[in-house]
Design a protein around this motif. Structure first.
Motif, PDB file in Angstrom:
ATOM      1  N   ARG A 118      -2.859  -9.315   1.250  1.00 35.74           N
ATOM      2  CA  ARG A 118      -1.504  -9.556  -0.482  1.00 35.74           C
ATOM      3  C   ARG A 118      -1.564 -10.417  -1.293  1.00 35.74           C
ATOM      4  NH1 ARG A 118       4.674  -8.099   2.049  1.00 35.74           N
ATOM      5  NH2 ARG A 118       4.409  -6.509   2.852  1.00 35.74           N
TER       6      ARG A 118
ATOM      7  N   TYR B 172      -2.044  -6.569  -4.965  1.00 37.30           N
ATOM      8  CA  TYR B 172      -2.665  -5.665  -4.053  1.00 37.30           C
ATOM      9  C   TYR B 172      -1.941  -6.060  -2.852  1.00 37.30           C
ATOM     10  CZ  TYR B 172      -6.546  -5.063  -0.533  1.00 37.30           C
ATOM     11  OH  TYR B 172      -7.504  -4.721   0.198  1.00 37.30           O
ATOM     12  N   ASP B 173      -1.794  -4.934  -1.802  1.00 35.89           N
ATOM     13  CA  ASP B 173      -1.670  -4.972  -0.369  1.00 35.89           C
ATOM     14  C   ASP B 173      -2.857  -4.148   0.392  1.00 35.89           C
ATOM     15  OD1 ASP B 173      -0.762  -4.277   2.171  1.00 35.89           O
ATOM     16  OD2 ASP B 173       1.529  -4.768   1.010  1.00 35.89           O
TER      17      ASP B 173
ATOM     18  N   ASN C 250       4.802  -2.854   2.613  1.00 38.45           N
ATOM     19  CA  ASN C 250       4.541  -1.786   3.554  1.00 38.45           C
ATOM     20  C   ASN C 250       4.067  -2.592   4.624  1.00 38.45           C
ATOM     21  OD1 ASN C 250       6.202  -0.583   2.558  1.00 38.45           O
ATOM     22  ND2 ASN C 250       4.838   1.311   2.012  1.00 38.45           N
ATOM     23  N   SER C 251       2.903  -3.627   4.918  1.00 43.27           N
ATOM     24  CA  SER C 251       1.830  -4.023   5.598  1.00 43.27           C
ATOM     25  C   SER C 251       1.916  -4.433   6.424  1.00 43.27           C
ATOM     26  CB  SER C 251       0.119  -3.704   5.754  1.00 43.27           C
ATOM     27  OG  SER C 251       0.496  -4.840   4.461  1.00 43.27           O
TER      28      SER C 251
ATOM     29  N   ALA D 278      -1.366  -0.761   1.539  1.00 44.14           N
ATOM     30  CA  ALA D 278      -0.651   0.513   0.780  1.00 44.14           C
ATOM     31  C   ALA D 278      -2.247   1.532   0.404  1.00 44.14           C
ATOM     32  CB  ALA D 278      -0.783  -0.281  -0.290  1.00 44.14           C
TER      33      ALA D 278
ATOM     34  N   SER E  72       1.651  -1.307  -5.939  1.00 43.64           N
ATOM     35  CA  SER E  72       1.728  -1.600  -4.538  1.00 43.64           C
ATOM     36  C   SER E  72       2.749  -2.210  -3.716  1.00 43.64           C
ATOM     37  CB  SER E  72       0.523  -3.107  -3.638  1.00 43.64           C
ATOM     38  OG  SER E  72      -0.889  -2.267  -4.047  1.00 43.64           O
ATOM     39  N   PRO E  73       3.224  -0.836  -3.011  1.00 42.71           N
ATOM     40  CA  PRO E  73       3.957  -1.422  -1.992  1.00 42.71           C
ATOM     41  C   PRO E  73       4.196  -2.455  -1.091  1.00 42.71           C
ATOM     42  CG  PRO E  73       3.264   1.024  -1.319  1.00 42.71           C
ATOM     43  CD  PRO E  73       2.824   0.371  -2.550  1.00 42.71           C
TER      44      PRO E  73
ATOM     45  N   CYS F 136      -1.360   3.756  -6.262  1.00 39.93           N
ATOM     46  CA  CYS F 136      -1.446   3.661  -4.902  1.00 39.93           C
ATOM     47  C   CYS F 136      -0.189   4.865  -4.568  1.00 39.93           C
ATOM     48  CB  CYS F 136      -0.653   2.206  -3.406  1.00 39.93           C
ATOM     49  SG  CYS F 136      -2.080   0.797  -4.277  1.00 39.93           S
TER      50      CYS F 136
ATOM     51  N   VAL G 266       3.467   6.021  -2.388  1.00 35.31           N
ATOM     52  CA  VAL G 266       4.125   5.621  -2.349  1.00 35.31           C
ATOM     53  C   VAL G 266       4.843   6.383  -1.071  1.00 35.31           C
ATOM     54  CG1 VAL G 266       6.486   4.906  -2.935  1.00 35.31           C
ATOM     55  CG2 VAL G 266       4.169   4.661  -4.647  1.00 35.31           C
TER      56      VAL G 266
END
Length: 225
Positions: free
Chosen positions: A114, A124-125, A108-109, A128, A105-106, A24, A26
């Motif tokens: 997730r 998993y996001d 951020n969402s 991302a 996976s950051p 992913c 970043v």
């Protein structure tokens, strides 16, 4: 996997796996050397993976004669802070676009899906951006000896399967270390995208004649969003 969650696409390729993080993005942005031939980038926030991030670049098409060498990723495991790249052609300052990616996976969402593994690590996001590999080549053709501004070099070429799209990038990490060379332990390596010809060039600097450099991978990718 023995338990958990995974999803496949129409071609039966696994797209999501609760036990295996995907690559992913970043951080992303533009790079440019204010003067000289070194461009330095500081990440907006440190990357906290143990392994260094994968750095992808798309050199500017307005200065296609840039010859890149010496990728340096700043920081240490768990605290990667940025990177710098150096152009070997002193006539041009390096510039272009970049993104950094890791196998994590950051989070951020603010909405979506997730998944976490058994150790509560986020794998998993849905928010991302995933890195999608578009083409790769590890076949290099020896072209001959050339004279660069910095020294003599041996020149190799690998074709790009098709013209690069505007959103395609080259992974720089495989070229960040020295290459094996005849009669010496290692040689300085430089790479250059020739957009008009549709191929990637590589130069080994200041070495004895050496026509086979092995199977170093040239990998291209784009972002899912």
């Amino acid at each position: 996997m023995t338990f958990g969650f995974y999803a496949k696409n129409d071609d039966s390729f696994v797209q999501i796996d609760s036990e295996k993080p995907r690559l992913c993005m970043v951080h992303k942005g533009n790079y440019a050397a204010p003067s000289g031939f070194v461009a330095s980038v500081v990440f907006p926030a440190p990357i906290t993976t143990q392994e260094p991030p994968c750095i992808f670049i798309r050199p500017s098409t307005t200065s296609a004669t840039e010859l890149y060498r010496y990728l340096n990723i700043s920081g240490s495991p768990g605290n990667w802070t940025g990177f710098s790249i150096e152009a070997a052609n002193v006539t041009y300052s390096p510039s272009g676009k970049w993104f950094a990616a890791v196998f994590a996976s950051p989070g951020n969402s603010q909405f979506g899906l997730r998944l976490f593994d058994g150790g509560t690590n986020l794998v998993y996001d849905s928010g991302a951006p995933a890195v999608i590999f578009t083409k790769a080549s590890n076949s290099w053709v020896y072209v001959g000896q050339v004279h660069l501004e910095i020294a003599n070099a041996y020149y190799y070429r690998t074709p790009v399967a098709a013209s690069l799209a505007e959103d395609e990038y080259l992974m720089l990490n495989p070229f960040s270390r020295s290459m094996p060379a005849h009669a010496v332990r290692a040689s300085s390596c430089g790479i250059r995208m020739q957009y008009s010809g549709g191929y990637l060039e590589m130069y080994l600097v200041n070495v004895a004649a050496w026509t086979d450099i092995g199977r170093v991978a040239a990998v291209f990718a784009k972002l899912s969003v």
